[in-house]
Design a protein around this motif. Sequence first.
Motif, PDB file in Angstrom:
ATOM      1  N   ILE A  93     -27.171  -2.555   5.752  1.00 40.70           N
ATOM      2  CA  ILE A  93     -26.062  -2.712   4.798  1.00 40.70           C
ATOM      3  C   ILE A  93     -26.343  -3.873   3.846  1.00 40.70           C
ATOM      4  CG2 ILE A  93     -23.605  -3.243   4.582  1.00 40.70           C
ATOM      5  CD1 ILE A  93     -23.102  -1.704   7.120  1.00 40.70           C
ATOM      6  N   ALA A  94     -26.941  -4.959   4.354  1.00 39.65           N
ATOM      7  CA  ALA A  94     -27.264  -6.099   3.494  1.00 39.65           C
ATOM      8  C   ALA A  94     -28.264  -5.709   2.410  1.00 39.65           C
ATOM      9  CB  ALA A  94     -27.815  -7.246   4.335  1.00 39.65           C
ATOM     10  N   LEU A  95     -29.152  -4.764   2.730  1.00 40.28           N
ATOM     11  CA  LEU A  95     -30.134  -4.316   1.742  1.00 40.28           C
ATOM     12  C   LEU A  95     -29.457  -3.690   0.525  1.00 40.28           C
ATOM     13  CD1 LEU A  95     -33.208  -3.976   1.186  1.00 40.28           C
ATOM     14  CD2 LEU A  95     -33.030  -1.710   2.243  1.00 40.28           C
ATOM     15  N   PHE A  96     -28.257  -3.104   0.746  1.00 39.53           N
ATOM     16  CA  PHE A  96     -27.539  -2.443  -0.340  1.00 39.53           C
ATOM     17  C   PHE A  96     -26.569  -3.376  -1.065  1.00 39.53           C
ATOM     18  CE2 PHE A  96     -29.249   1.095   1.876  1.00 39.53           C
ATOM     19  CZ  PHE A  96     -29.270   2.164   0.996  1.00 39.53           C
ATOM     20  N   ASP A  97     -26.468  -4.619  -0.623  1.00 40.32           N
ATOM     21  CA  ASP A  97     -25.571  -5.581  -1.273  1.00 40.32           C
ATOM     22  C   ASP A  97     -25.832  -5.740  -2.772  1.00 40.32           C
ATOM     23  OD1 ASP A  97     -23.836  -6.174   0.769  1.00 40.32           O
ATOM     24  OD2 ASP A  97     -24.946  -7.926   1.482  1.00 40.32           O
ATOM     25  N   ALA A 134     -21.653  -4.710  -0.014  1.00 35.60           N
ATOM     26  CA  ALA A 134     -21.698  -3.322   0.441  1.00 35.60           C
ATOM     27  C   ALA A 134     -20.949  -3.153   1.756  1.00 35.60           C
ATOM     28  CB  ALA A 134     -23.146  -2.875   0.606  1.00 35.60           C
ATOM     29  N   SER A 135     -20.512  -1.936   1.998  1.00 35.14           N
ATOM     30  CA  SER A 135     -19.940  -1.544   3.285  1.00 35.14           C
ATOM     31  C   SER A 135     -20.752  -0.365   3.803  1.00 35.14           C
ATOM     32  CB  SER A 135     -18.475  -1.133   3.122  1.00 35.14           C
ATOM     33  OG  SER A 135     -18.389   0.056   2.355  1.00 35.14           O
ATOM     34  N   GLN A 136     -20.447   0.063   5.025  1.00 36.70           N
ATOM     35  CA  GLN A 136     -21.163   1.228   5.535  1.00 36.70           C
ATOM     36  C   GLN A 136     -20.890   2.452   4.684  1.00 36.70           C
ATOM     37  OE1 GLN A 136     -18.329   0.181   6.848  1.00 36.70           O
ATOM     38  NE2 GLN A 136     -17.424   1.601   8.340  1.00 36.70           N
ATOM     39  N   TRP A 137     -19.704   2.510   4.058  1.00 33.03           N
ATOM     40  CA  TRP A 137     -19.365   3.666   3.228  1.00 33.03           C
ATOM     41  C   TRP A 137     -20.103   3.628   1.896  1.00 33.03           C
ATOM     42  CZ3 TRP A 137     -17.913   6.773   6.531  1.00 33.03           C
ATOM     43  CH2 TRP A 137     -17.069   6.422   7.576  1.00 33.03           C
ATOM     44  N   PHE A 138     -20.380   2.433   1.397  1.00 34.08           N
ATOM     45  CA  PHE A 138     -21.179   2.350   0.173  1.00 34.08           C
ATOM     46  C   PHE A 138     -22.611   2.809   0.448  1.00 34.08           C
ATOM     47  CE2 PHE A 138     -24.090   0.214  -2.718  1.00 34.08           C
ATOM     48  CZ  PHE A 138     -23.550   0.582  -3.950  1.00 34.08           C
ATOM     49  N   VAL A 139     -23.170   2.375   1.582  1.00 31.99           N
ATOM     50  CA  VAL A 139     -24.509   2.812   1.956  1.00 31.99           C
ATOM     51  C   VAL A 139     -24.545   4.331   2.091  1.00 31.99           C
ATOM     52  CG1 VAL A 139     -26.275   2.720   3.763  1.00 31.99           C
ATOM     53  CG2 VAL A 139     -25.033   0.642   3.113  1.00 31.99           C
ATOM     54  N   TYR A 140     -23.548   4.861   2.782  1.00 31.89           N
ATOM     55  CA  TYR A 140     -23.481   6.314   2.969  1.00 31.89           C
ATOM     56  C   TYR A 140     -23.321   7.021   1.633  1.00 31.89           C
ATOM     57  CZ  TYR A 140     -21.655  10.840   4.526  1.00 31.89           C
ATOM     58  OH  TYR A 140     -21.443  12.178   4.720  1.00 31.89           O
ATOM     59  N   GLY A 141     -22.434   6.511   0.773  1.00 27.64           N
ATOM     60  CA  GLY A 141     -22.217   7.135  -0.527  1.00 27.64           C
ATOM     61  C   GLY A 141     -23.467   7.127  -1.382  1.00 27.64           C
ATOM     62  N   THR A 142     -24.233   6.039  -1.321  1.00 27.42           N
ATOM     63  CA  THR A 142     -25.475   5.967  -2.094  1.00 27.42           C
ATOM     64  C   THR A 142     -26.491   6.989  -1.604  1.00 27.42           C
ATOM     65  OG1 THR A 142     -25.114   3.596  -2.442  1.00 27.42           O
ATOM     66  CG2 THR A 142     -27.323   4.440  -2.861  1.00 27.42           C
TER      67      THR A 142
END
Length: 528
Positions: free
Chosen positions: A128-132, A143-151
């Motif tokens: 998740i930090a990688l997607f921050d 980022a949140s887990q949902w942002f990672v998933y959405g990406t």
Amino acid sequence: MSTQSHQNLSLADSKQLSTQQKVASGIGILGLFILVLALFNVNFPNRGLVLASALGLIATGAIWFANNAYLSKSKGIKNDGVWFKSISSRGLTGWITGIVLTSFYIVLYFKPVWLGMGIDGAKNTGLIALFDPLSKLLSGNPASQWFVYGTLYTLAILIFGYKFILKYRHNKYEQLRTASVMFFQLAFAFLIPEFMARLNSDSFSLPYYDLKNIWPLNYYNFEQYRVDDFISAGDVGLGLLIFGLVSIFVITPILTYKYGKRWYCSWVCGCGGLAETAGDAFRHLSDKSTFAWKVERWVVHSVLVFVVLMTTAVVYSYLGDDSSQYWLTKNVFLYSVAGLLTVVFAGVLFFKRQELAKDAKLGAIGYFVIIITLIAMHQFGMRLFYFEAETLRSSYGFLIGSIFSGVIGTGFYPIFGNRVWCRFGCPMAAILGFQQRLFSKFRITTNGGQCISCGNCSTYCEMGIDVRAYAQKGENIVRSSCVGCGVCSAVCPRGVLKLENDSMKGRINSQSVLLGNDVDLMDLLNQK
């Protein structure tokens, strides 16, 4: 002379990967490996650059693979060899893929801390930090887990959508609808909600809103905290709330009347978009048996009843009884819901009883028993719902929103086909299917005289419809479950099937025409 033995009885031989496809696969796997390293807390110095590299490698590998697989061949049907590949024939690779996907969804929904989600204000770590950096660029928030998933979800639809367009480049309809789901996912589901979050300030806050999600998919939309968020956002928030209501009662019926449920399920919906793109390789795994069809009808409509009762209970729970404070009281709301459903079921029972036969009678009887019971309980001061509204909502969110739509609906692509959720669990599909069956202009017409019974149409119907049975009889296909993807028509070598929007007259033609001498062809032509 080659002495290689092919364990393949198909005339369309399933070839091994070419050198370019192997290199492309390696590039894509390298991108995934970077994400796996982040998952195991490898601390990358420049996360933004590393994330861009990882996603870029995945996209490059997938696009290169697709170009080599399809651009080197002529246009036309490209489904050869699917039953001889382990991943698409429930082989070992398919089961491993299903287990990996299912495990990812379980962690995503129930153990986001394993992905590195910061708890109680702590900084994100791991994946998740990688997607921050990307999240902060778009919305200004970590980022949140949902942002990672959405990406990742959006990336999958885009790259596999590109592959799908190449695969079906002989069919303009498939190209257009695939481009449509790619656009709606990227713009409406991913970018616009993030940009809306960026506009928030201390004095103004917009609720997160996916504009293409319509109740009952966004079953949480009418909870008290959501309604409060809409109202506190001023005119914009009120506009979004009104748009949600108009989508249910105006936009959806009109578009379904004109185009069938395909306008949403195959052109807009993110769930359908992933199924059509990333899940395309598994469409032939959908169960076509009569038993599966019976289970589908009972389960999907049970989910719809569940979500209607749950939403009614949630709204009912935060309304008051004093009409002097607010006109929408518990009485007004309950009787409004009862009145609306009564009009719908009474209209169906009166106008469409011949088309639906026993289904209409059983549905209407069941509805009236439930609604009369609820009204009687309300009038006599009894507890209207035996479970708390929040309990119903959380139960629905866990069982349907998480387990069914996520873990099973997507994780089981390689086992049960790509439309498990759409067939058996999606309440939106149930509503649109109900409308499509009753008053839509959409149908798939068939030319029985041209059908050679090859079975391509039935094999690749992701909704489990035996299309060939209709085609052999020259009978129009009007089914609640049909999402109008058009793949049955695209894979037909004889042009037997055609997607049409026409008048309601003659749409359901149970009196099938087998041969030209069974009917006065000139009279039939004049009626068209």
